[in-house]
Design an enzyme around this catalytic site. Structure first.
Site, PDB file in Angstrom:
ATOM      1  N   GLU A  32       0.840  -1.205   0.000  1.00 50.70           N
ATOM      2  CA  GLU A  32       0.000   0.000   0.000  1.00 50.70           C
ATOM      3  C   GLU A  32       0.874   1.253   0.000  1.00 50.70           C
ATOM      4  O   GLU A  32       1.854   1.342   0.750  1.00 50.70           O
ATOM      5  CB  GLU A  32      -0.886  -0.038   1.250  1.00 50.70           C
ATOM      6  N   SER A 123     -14.999   3.676  -1.306  1.00 54.27           N
ATOM      7  CA  SER A 123     -14.703   2.592  -0.358  1.00 54.27           C
ATOM      8  C   SER A 123     -13.313   2.013  -0.548  1.00 54.27           C
ATOM      9  O   SER A 123     -12.992   0.976   0.022  1.00 54.27           O
ATOM     10  CB  SER A 123     -15.709   1.445  -0.547  1.00 54.27           C
ATOM     11  N   GLY A 124     -12.515   2.634  -1.386  1.00 55.45           N
ATOM     12  CA  GLY A 124     -11.160   2.123  -1.598  1.00 55.45           C
ATOM     13  C   GLY A 124     -11.128   0.898  -2.489  1.00 55.45           C
ATOM     14  O   GLY A 124     -10.180   0.115  -2.445  1.00 55.45           O
ATOM     15  N   LEU A 125     -12.161   0.701  -3.326  1.00 54.69           N
ATOM     16  CA  LEU A 125     -12.164  -0.449  -4.238  1.00 54.69           C
ATOM     17  C   LEU A 125     -12.057   0.006  -5.699  1.00 54.69           C
ATOM     18  O   LEU A 125     -12.375  -0.744  -6.619  1.00 54.69           O
ATOM     19  CB  LEU A 125     -13.431  -1.297  -4.025  1.00 54.69           C
ATOM     20  N   SER A 126     -11.628   1.241  -5.888  1.00 59.69           N
ATOM     21  CA  SER A 126     -11.280   1.763  -7.219  1.00 59.69           C
ATOM     22  C   SER A 126     -12.451   1.902  -8.184  1.00 59.69           C
ATOM     23  O   SER A 126     -12.346   1.563  -9.361  1.00 59.69           O
ATOM     24  CB  SER A 126     -10.180   0.916  -7.862  1.00 59.69           C
ATOM     25  N   GLU A 160      -6.951  11.070 -13.799  1.00 59.01           N
ATOM     26  CA  GLU A 160      -7.202  11.266 -12.355  1.00 59.01           C
ATOM     27  C   GLU A 160      -6.235  12.311 -11.776  1.00 59.01           C
ATOM     28  O   GLU A 160      -6.622  13.177 -11.000  1.00 59.01           O
ATOM     29  CB  GLU A 160      -7.064   9.923 -11.630  1.00 59.01           C
ATOM     30  N   ASP A 172      -4.252   1.084  -9.512  1.00 61.92           N
ATOM     31  CA  ASP A 172      -5.685   0.820  -9.675  1.00 61.92           C
ATOM     32  C   ASP A 172      -6.059   0.728 -11.153  1.00 61.92           C
ATOM     33  O   ASP A 172      -6.812  -0.155 -11.572  1.00 61.92           O
ATOM     34  CB  ASP A 172      -6.507   1.931  -9.007  1.00 61.92           C
ATOM     35  N   TYR A 221      -3.980  12.108   0.905  1.00 67.19           N
ATOM     36  CA  TYR A 221      -3.243  11.192   0.023  1.00 67.19           C
ATOM     37  C   TYR A 221      -2.066  11.940  -0.615  1.00 67.19           C
ATOM     38  O   TYR A 221      -0.927  11.470  -0.603  1.00 67.19           O
ATOM     39  CB  TYR A 221      -4.196  10.654  -1.052  1.00 67.19           C
TER      40      TYR A 221
HETATM   41  C1  GAF Z   1      -5.180   4.639  -4.042  1.00 63.97           C
HETATM   42  C2  GAF Z   1      -4.367   5.081  -5.253  1.00 63.97           C
HETATM   43  F1  GAF Z   1      -5.194   5.379  -6.297  1.00 63.97           F
HETATM   44  C3  GAF Z   1      -3.357   4.017  -5.676  1.00 63.97           C
HETATM   45  O1  GAF Z   1      -2.545   4.530  -6.698  1.00 63.97           O
HETATM   46  C4  GAF Z   1      -2.510   3.558  -4.486  1.00 63.97           C
HETATM   47  O2  GAF Z   1      -1.535   4.509  -4.152  1.00 63.97           O
HETATM   48  C5  GAF Z   1      -3.391   3.236  -3.280  1.00 63.97           C
HETATM   49  O3  GAF Z   1      -4.292   4.286  -2.975  1.00 63.97           O
HETATM   50  C6  GAF Z   1      -2.585   2.966  -2.047  1.00 63.97           C
HETATM   51  O4  GAF Z   1      -1.817   1.826  -2.212  1.00 63.97           O
HETATM   52  O5  GAF Z   1      -5.993   3.551  -4.366  1.00 63.97           O
END
Ligand code: GAF
Length: 380
Positions: A32, A123-126, A160, A172, A221
């Site tokens: 991560e 939710s962090g699932l892209s 993005e 992602d 982030y």
């Molecule tokens: C988000 C980002 F979009 C990814 O590029 C990655 O950095 C992730 O956070 C963390 O691992 O999903």
């Protein structure tokens, strides 16, 4: 989903779409905040996706329908400067992809596009990456553009970065473009090489959404990314990938303590990701479990991107599964989901335990998804 998108498209644009494209979301097993440090990640695409229906409309106008946003419409003219929409954030993912393709010299024309999906948003699932990749693939297919899957991912990431304002890495978008059924993929985010890492037989990938809302995520982030760059710059490097852990350890006290914590997470997480691939290949569940626990502790204590609710969920699950599985937060952090890799016979009792404890402890109700590794973007 295809039936619903066809009929919504027809209602909005008075014709049938030419093609439907499906791009998956993802769950990251480990690795991560390593992608933008040119490091290693181990995601798999999941069986939740974004669907896009498209047809050229013989004009220079792009018309968009967002089925999941109350059937909102947007449009823009390709002969005018393409700017972010001030209010419709969903539209900016699409506008960004058009803008980046045009910037890269590709020729696109007017078209009608309908969008829907079932990747849980925020939710962090892209969900965003799957939308960007679906749009990029739809344009590549419709206008016969010459782009590889990796180039599609790079265009989607640029959209993005430049249109939405999140300086995300490549993970992602690349896994949404290149995912492989039954396997996670080890991605070297410097070379973009992909190595399949088959998932464990007799085990399931379970995603538990904490339903913690992720506020102000982009700024936090981006701040983490800047802190990593600051650490690399201290060693005269452009990326933490080139910093051996031993060299970092020898000089860590020269760094601001906060910056040193961020860098330590990235350096150790890269090694854990490689070790996790090894554990998967040897079917060493106990080792995988240990690595996932270390990864979570590092995100909590060094990178500081977890929340109390997520820490609670991870501890609850890890105590229950012991060395028969692992759990950690997945994704960018500050809310979102926990991923657990668990022996099949423990899945139902684990879900029952979470159901019994999580809401009474946190006041939030979790959502649970059992997922398979899915293949990447495709034209249906
Ligand atoms: C988000 C980002 F979009 C990814 O590029 C990655 O950095 C992730 O956070 C963390 O691992 O999903």
């Amino acid at each position: 989903m295809s039936v619903a998108i066809n009929s919504a498209f027809e209602k909005a644009f008075a014709s049938q779409p030419d093609s439907i494209i499906k791009a998956p979301g993802r769950v990251n097993l480990i690795g991560e905040h390593t992608d933008y440090n040119d490091g290693f990640v181990l995601p798999c695409a999941i069986d939740f996706a974004t669907w896009v229906a498209i047809k050229p409309n013989d004009s220079r106008k792009v018309r968009l329908l967002a089925m999941d946003y109350d059937h909102q419409l947007d449009s823009f003219d390709l002969d005018q400067e393409l700017l972010p929409h001030p209010n419709l954030q969903w539209s900016n993912y699409v506008r960004g992809v058009f803008s980046e393709l045009i910037k890269a010299g590709h020729v696109v024309d007017g078209c009608d596009i309908a969008i829907t999906g079932n990747v849980p948003q925020g939710s962090g699932l892209s969900s965003s990456a799957s939308l960007e990749v679906a749009i990029a693939k739809a344009l590549v297919h419709t206008f016969s553009l010459s782009l590889s899957v990796a180039e599609i991912a790079i265009i989607a990431q640029a959209a993005e970065n430049n249109f939405v304002g999140c300086n995300c890495g490549i993970m992602d978008q690349l896994i949404s473009a290149c995912g492989s059924s039954n396997s996670a993929l080890l991605i070297d985010c410097r070379s973009l090489s992909l190595t399949p890492a088959p998932l464990l037989k007799g085990h399931s990938v379970v995603i538990i959404n904490s339903n913690v809302k992720r506020g102000l995520v982009d700024s936090k982030y981006n701040e983490r990314r800047e802190q990593c760059q600051q650490a690399a710059a201290h060693f005269g490097l452009s990326s933490l990938r080139d910093l051996p852990l031993s060299q970092f350890n020898a000089h860590a006290q020269q760094l601001d303590p906060l910056i040193a914590k961020r860098a330590r997470h990235v350096l150790e997480e890269n090694q854990r990701t490689l070790d996790a691939v090894e554990a998967l290949s040897c079917h060493d569940v106990a080792r995988l479990s240990e690595l996932m626990a270390q990864s979570h502790a590092s995100m909590r204590d060094l990178f500081e991107i977890t929340t109390p609710e997520i820490d609670y969920l991870v501890a609850l699950i890890a105590d229950f599964v012991e060395d028969k599985g692992g759990a950690r937060m997945t994704g960018g952090g500050f809310g979102g989901c926990v991923v657990a890799v668990v022996a099949d016979e423990l899945v139902a009792p684990m879900i029952a335990l979470v159901d019994e404890c999580y809401e009474s402890k946190t006041g939030l109700k979790e959502s649970v998804y059992i997922t398979q590794a899915a293949s990447g973007v495709k034209v249906l």
